[in-house]
Design an enzyme around this catalytic site. Sequence first.
Site, PDB file in Angstrom:
ATOM      1  CG  ASN A  13      57.225 120.374  33.594  1.00 59.54           C
ATOM      2  OD1 ASN A  13      57.381 119.465  34.389  1.00 59.54           O
ATOM      3  ND2 ASN A  13      56.490 120.219  32.513  1.00 59.54           N
ATOM      4  CD  GLN A  47      54.023 116.926  32.237  1.00 62.18           C
ATOM      5  OE1 GLN A  47      54.286 118.037  32.680  1.00 62.18           O
ATOM      6  NE2 GLN A  47      54.900 116.204  31.554  1.00 62.18           N
ATOM      7  CG  HIS A 151      63.469 109.093  34.924  1.00 62.38           C
ATOM      8  ND1 HIS A 151      63.418 110.308  34.282  1.00 62.38           N
ATOM      9  CD2 HIS A 151      62.384 109.058  35.740  1.00 62.38           C
ATOM     10  CE1 HIS A 151      62.362 110.995  34.700  1.00 62.38           C
ATOM     11  NE2 HIS A 151      61.712 110.246  35.588  1.00 62.38           N
ATOM     12  NE  ARG A 201      56.460 107.501  30.556  1.00 61.26           N
ATOM     13  CZ  ARG A 201      56.075 106.710  31.546  1.00 61.26           C
ATOM     14  NH1 ARG A 201      56.084 105.394  31.402  1.00 61.26           N
ATOM     15  NH2 ARG A 201      55.699 107.207  32.702  1.00 61.26           N
ATOM     16  CB  CYS A 209      62.021 116.485  34.008  1.00 57.01           C
ATOM     17  SG  CYS A 209      61.301 114.857  34.350  1.00 57.01           S
ATOM     18  N   GLY A 210      61.074 117.222  37.362  1.00 53.17           N
ATOM     19  CA  GLY A 210      61.391 116.921  38.750  1.00 53.17           C
ATOM     20  C   GLY A 210      61.790 115.481  38.974  1.00 53.17           C
ATOM     21  CB  THR A 211      60.318 112.191  38.047  1.00 48.24           C
ATOM     22  OG1 THR A 211      60.036 112.472  36.673  1.00 48.24           O
ATOM     23  CG2 THR A 211      59.052 112.319  38.877  1.00 48.24           C
ATOM     24  N   GLY A 212      63.000 113.517  36.725  1.00 52.39           N
ATOM     25  CA  GLY A 212      64.281 113.343  36.041  1.00 52.39           C
ATOM     26  C   GLY A 212      65.434 113.821  36.899  1.00 52.39           C
TER      27      GLY A 212
END
Length: 269
Positions: A13, A47, A151, A201, A209-212
Amino acid sequence: MRVDFTKMHGLGNDFVVLDARAAPLPAMDEATARAIADRRTGIGCDQLILLEPSDTADFRMRIFNHDGSEVEACGNASRAVALLHGSAARVETSGGVIAVEPRDGGASVNMGEPHFDWDAIPLAYAMDTLRMPVGWEGLEAPGAVNVGNPHVIFFVPDTDAIPLGEIGPEIENDPLFPERINVNIATIVDRQRIRLRVWERGAGLTRACGTGACATAVHAMRRGLVEREVTVMLPGGDLEIAWDEGNRIHMTGPATESFRGSFEWGDFA
């Protein structure tokens, strides 16, 4: 105006990091962020990360997705920024203040507390976020968690069997999610391991995806499917996620600096 950048990634990512902590840059807008992130005509990234001074933490991290939209949080970028900063720090984000600490080959991040209330996700109307009474093309009864960004999580027998590139945009932009949503498709391997794919998103399919990973792990823990410390296996590699007794999420994983360069601001503004 010549601007320096650092290209980094966390499990594939990837990010372009601009450091405006010591000297300010021109105002970042959606069009400029999108132009820099373009993989054909710009530098290219999932990003764009902008570091700025902060009144409430050691510094501020702003996050712009590939489509130019500004979002609240990014776990992989948090690890990359920790590595770049080189020491433990408190970092202000639009999703709250997080704590980062570089480690050999990566970083550990205290991501803060998860939020489960329907209006904290947010959803368009009230419902139970543990087992939501909704579905899309065979994906049913998901959960929802906000870990600084929103999420939705589906548990399935085989993550690879789901055409996430097709159904991801539909779910992301469903009217149920007024701020759009990150879509997580997960398989419980055993009580210590989760396999995960994510449609982000504003960015699309991503290798990690760390937050995922945080949202999916916490939702699985909340459902009693796994222990309080798990390995989340993503296409780009593994992340270690723990949810402590103080209600804080801890993420540990690798981050890498790819290269450095510079560009003329006017080429993209």
